[in-house]
Design an enzyme around this catalytic site. Structure first.
Site, PDB file in Angstrom:
ATOM      1  N   LYS A  20       0.946  -1.296  -0.194  1.00 47.16           N
ATOM      2  CA  LYS A  20       0.091   0.096  -0.026  1.00 47.16           C
ATOM      3  C   LYS A  20       0.952   1.327  -0.101  1.00 47.16           C
ATOM      4  CE  LYS A  20      -4.291  -2.024   0.966  1.00 47.16           C
ATOM      5  NZ  LYS A  20      -5.511  -1.697   0.266  1.00 47.16           N
ATOM      6  N   GLU A  67      -2.337  -0.574  -8.469  1.00 49.69           N
ATOM      7  CA  GLU A  67      -3.924  -0.464  -8.628  1.00 49.69           C
ATOM      8  C   GLU A  67      -4.130   0.843  -8.141  1.00 49.69           C
ATOM      9  OE1 GLU A  67      -5.394  -3.241  -5.570  1.00 49.69           O
ATOM     10  OE2 GLU A  67      -3.970  -4.586  -5.680  1.00 49.69           O
ATOM     11  N   LYS A 118     -13.574  -7.518  -6.477  1.00 53.11           N
ATOM     12  CA  LYS A 118     -13.774  -7.825  -5.230  1.00 53.11           C
ATOM     13  C   LYS A 118     -15.201  -8.022  -5.089  1.00 53.11           C
ATOM     14  CE  LYS A 118     -10.087  -4.796  -3.281  1.00 53.11           C
ATOM     15  NZ  LYS A 118      -9.850  -3.523  -2.857  1.00 53.11           N
TER      16      LYS A 118
END
Length: 354
Positions: free
Chosen positions: A161, A217, A269
């Site tokens: 992240k 992403e 997701k």
């Protein structure tokens, strides 16, 4: 006759889980229980809308679940096989988290109420799924320790992240990994969660490219189609769309997004996109256009994660998926899901806690 009830559960993180949207310490979810009163068999699904991300994160979500329970009881289905995908879609319109839960509970009950969502080798312990090791945001020392822990645990794909701490510090962490491991040894992915502006994204993507990054992403916030399409065309780091897919429901809308943006990858997701059937439609469209994909959980408990894993296994994925989130919580539901050597598997040794 079928009955439906729900139960609230507050998941507690083992640490402060940092993202560019803030820090997570707990995660509210609901479990729905679909029971056949003749056999007492029960299928379970998980409703897990995510604050700041799900289109259906409402303060009165429990009322939405109660309305679904009332609707099901009014129909008086005799058997789980009587519940069609069309009925599920109608009852959960604009409620993707609830759709995923109901869909899962129906499949579970249809398969005997033993947490079997798909009768495939994964459920029977005959295959495992490669997964990435997730590096959460935090101070540099915390992130470096996570890197060491994931490498020691046998992960060959790390997803970091980025976007919350100093960008130079993030680059230093990536540089440290690359000094020790080549791209053939360790695959690096990064997830910006929309943290970059369109103006700064090209320079940051160029800096990231020095470390042979597999993909990034959602480099910029969703909804900026012109800017995102440009990044997908020219970025030296392949772009993977994540949040961009949320809120896109019809097949025509999905096709238009993919045709307009032409991303190298999309990330699915199911709990945020409206379930397994909706995710399968994304996959079908992506493959028709030569777009790569992988599947990621959205911080569900092991109930939701189990459904996503079994669905994912049906495609026999060769590249790492984002399914290692079951170890995040102090009070997760006990399950047969096991993470080892960079893979997740379903073993007969574990037992379900509900």
């Amino acid at each position: 006759m079928l009955t439906l009830r729900h139960q609230y559960h507050l998941l507690k993180f083992k640490f402060e889980a940092g993202t560019s949207r803030g820090v997570l310490t707990e995660r509210p979810v609901w479990f729905v229980f679909l029971t056949d009163t003749r056999t007492n068999l029960c299928g379970i699904g998980e409703v897990a809308p995510l604050a700041g991300l799900s289109v259906d994160f409402f303060p009165d979500y429990e009322q939405k679940i109660a309305l679904l329970e009332k609707s099901l009881h009014q129909v008086q289905f005799r058997d789980a096989r009587d519940i069609t995908q069309e009925w599920i879609d109608q009852q959960t319109e604009n409620l993707p988290a609830l759709r995923f839960a109901l869909e899962t509970a129906v499949l579970d009950l249809q398969n005997g109420g033993k947490r079997m969502i798909a009768d495939n080798p994964f459920y029977h312990g005959a295959m495992s799924i490669p997964i990435n090791g997730l590096i959460w945001m935090g101070n540099e020392a915390f992130m470096l320790q996570q890197v060491e822990d994931k490498l020691a645990a046998g992960f060959s794909c790390l997803k970091m992240k980025i976007g919350a701490i100093d960008f130079a510090a993030e680059l230093n962490i990536l540089a440290g990994i690359r000094k020790r491991f080549s791209p053939d040894e360790i695959t690096l992915r990064v997830d910006a969660n929309g943290a970059f502006t369109p103006a700064e994204a090209p320079l940051k993507l160029a800096a990231l490219a020095d470390f042979h990054i597999h993909s990034i992403e959602q480099p910029i916030r969703q909804g900026q189609w012109d800017a995102m399409a440009q990044l997908c065309r020219v970025s030296p780091v392949p772009v993977a769309l994540d949040e961009e897919l949320i809120g896109i429901h019809s097949r025509d809308e999905k096709k238009r997004l993919l045709e307009t943006l032409r991303p190298p990858y999309i990330i699915l997701k199911p709990g945020l996109l409206g379930g397994l059937a909706a995710s399968a439609e994304w996959i079908e469209l992506a493959e028709q256009m030569g777009i790569g994909w992988w599947i990621t959980s959205a911080l569900e408990s092991n109930i939701g994660l189990n459904a996503i894993c079994q669905f994912t296994a049906s495609y026999q994925p060769a590249i790492p998926q984002g399914l290692g989130t079951g170890q995040l919580y102090h009070n997760n539901i006990d399950s047969p899901l096991v993470v080892a050597n960079g893979h997740i598997s379903y073993t007969g040794e574990g037992k379900w806690g509900m």
